[in-house]
Design an enzyme around this catalytic site. Structure first.
Site, short mmCIF file in Angstrom:
data_model
loop_
_atom_site.label_atom_id
_atom_site.label_comp_id
_atom_site.label_asym_id
_atom_site.label_seq_id
_atom_site.Cartn_x
_atom_site.Cartn_y
_atom_site.Cartn_z
N ALA A 55 0.80 -1.22 0.00
CA ALA A 55 0.00 0.00 0.00
C ALA A 55 0.84 1.28 0.00
O ALA A 55 0.60 2.18 -0.82
CB ALA A 55 -0.97 -0.02 1.18
N GLN A 201 4.51 -13.99 -2.06
CA GLN A 201 5.24 -12.77 -1.72
C GLN A 201 6.02 -12.89 -0.42
O GLN A 201 6.96 -12.14 -0.19
CB GLN A 201 4.27 -11.59 -1.67
N ASP A 242 -3.28 -3.14 3.99
CA ASP A 242 -3.50 -2.28 2.84
C ASP A 242 -4.58 -1.24 3.10
O ASP A 242 -4.66 -0.23 2.41
CB ASP A 242 -3.89 -3.12 1.62
#
Length: 362
Positions: A55, A201, A242
């Site tokens: 983010a 990730q 986020d």
């Protein structure tokens, strides 16, 4: 942060003073590739295709995307077009809209000829602010880790999900900033790294970061965390977000909610690291109100990896004809969150807790 002794941020201005450079994170962990962004379209593609992600970094890239757009058209219409193009790239991370709103507020009062220089200046400020906020929240989070070490007098085991390190921000990271600060202060710790399917990730980015920094860590399958908690092998969880609502609900990478449930069941503290631009003061109920990005099913049905001959290839892992669904995020209710770690300190995940740290939003 440093890579092989060289300091890097995730986004920076090239020597020509116009082009923006980023690390293409889709090439990690096997390749380190720097990509130039020379236009609004380049910036939008880098966000949409996840060359950059996380983010805070999405917000910083969007800010520089606005600056790049002014090189071609700094008029009101040009700014509005750039805003819409960038805003449409990814729907969940609130920092994207925050950064775009900051840029519009800084640029629209100015005469058109002055907007480009001002855009680059404000984008640079947004990057510096993010780095400073993350460093500050890192100190607050490191104090939590230090308290656990003082109480237990042994290596502290921390579980994290996805990548909320410096690769997800301009520098330092959110969930990993406390870990870096504590490690640098000499506190013995070890990190359990969820692989974080489908884009891996955690395995690809978080493990790469921790390896660069020398932090002890172990990559685990996504469904391992509950087992570790049941057997006392996790002292605390720290994740990123986020978007966090004004009530303290936390939207983060898909799978975070399940980790929070396991942590609650096993009395493991569950913390969330976030700079204040990640707070959405206009949303109360995260489950009902936050838009959840649904990405390509190909991310679920295929996977990238390096072969024994050193070639990075994509392979299919599901049968032909089997449908797949790929939700990018889930929402962890505030009741499952032990505390929110911000640049102003640590607070309860509640309206009262957030307003206590940010009274100007009350």
């Amino acid at each position: 942060m440093k890579i092989n002794g060289t300091p890097y941020r995730t986004i920076w201005l090239a020597k020509d003073g116009r082009t923006v450079e980023i690390i293409d994170q889709t090439r990690l962990p096997h390749e380190f590739v720097v990509v130039p962004l020379a236009s609004l379209e380049d910036a939008a593609k880098s966000i949409k295709d996840m060359w950059v992600r996380g983010a805070p970094l999405i917000g910083a890239t969007a800010a520089y995307g606005m600056a790049l757009a002014t090189l071609a058209d700094a008029s009101d219409a040009g700014l509005e077009r750039a805003y819409q193009v960038l805003h449409a790239t990814r729907p969940t991370a609130i920092n994207l809209k925050w950064a775009l709103d900051e840029m519009i507020a800084a640029l629209t009062p100015l005469p058109v000829p002055e907007r480009s220089a001002a855009a680059y200046a404000r984008a640079a400020e947004i990057c510096d602010e993010d780095s400073a906020q993350n460093a500050a929240l890192g100190e607050h989070g490191a104090a939590i880790i230090a308290a656990h070490h003082k109480a237990k007098n042994r290596t502290i085991n921390i579980l994290t999900h996805c990548n909320a390190g410096w690769l997800a921000t301009v520098d330092w990271g959110t969930a990993l900033a406390p870990i870096y600060k504590a490690f640098d202060a000499g506190i013995p710790l070890h990190v359990w790294v969820d692989e974080t399917r489908p884009r891996n990730q955690g395995a690809s980015l978080t493990a790469r970061e921790l390896n660069w920094h020398g932090v002890p860590h172990t990559v685990i399958a996504d469904n391992t965390g509950g087992h570790l908690m049941q057997h006392g092998m996790v002292d605390l969880c720290i994740v990123g977000t986020d978007r966090t609502t004004r009530n303290g609900d936390v939207c983060n990478k898909i799978g975070t909610y399940l980790k929070a449930l396991a942590a609650k069941d096993n009395n493991v503290p569950f913390y969330v690291g976030l700079p204040s631009p990640t707070i959405d003061w206009n949303v109360a109920d995260g489950v009902k109100e936050i838009p959840i990005e649904e990405r390509s099913d190909r991310e679920q049905t295929h996977i990238f990896g390096k072969t024994e001959d050193g070639v990075v290839r994509e392979v299919q892992v599901t049968p032909d004809g089997s449908p797949a669904v790929n939700y990018g995020f889930d929402v962890t209710p505030a009741r499952l969150v032990t505390g929110l770690i911000t640049e102003r300190g640590v607070c309860e995940a509640s309206p009262e807790g957030l307003k206590g740290l940010f009274p100007e939003r009350a």
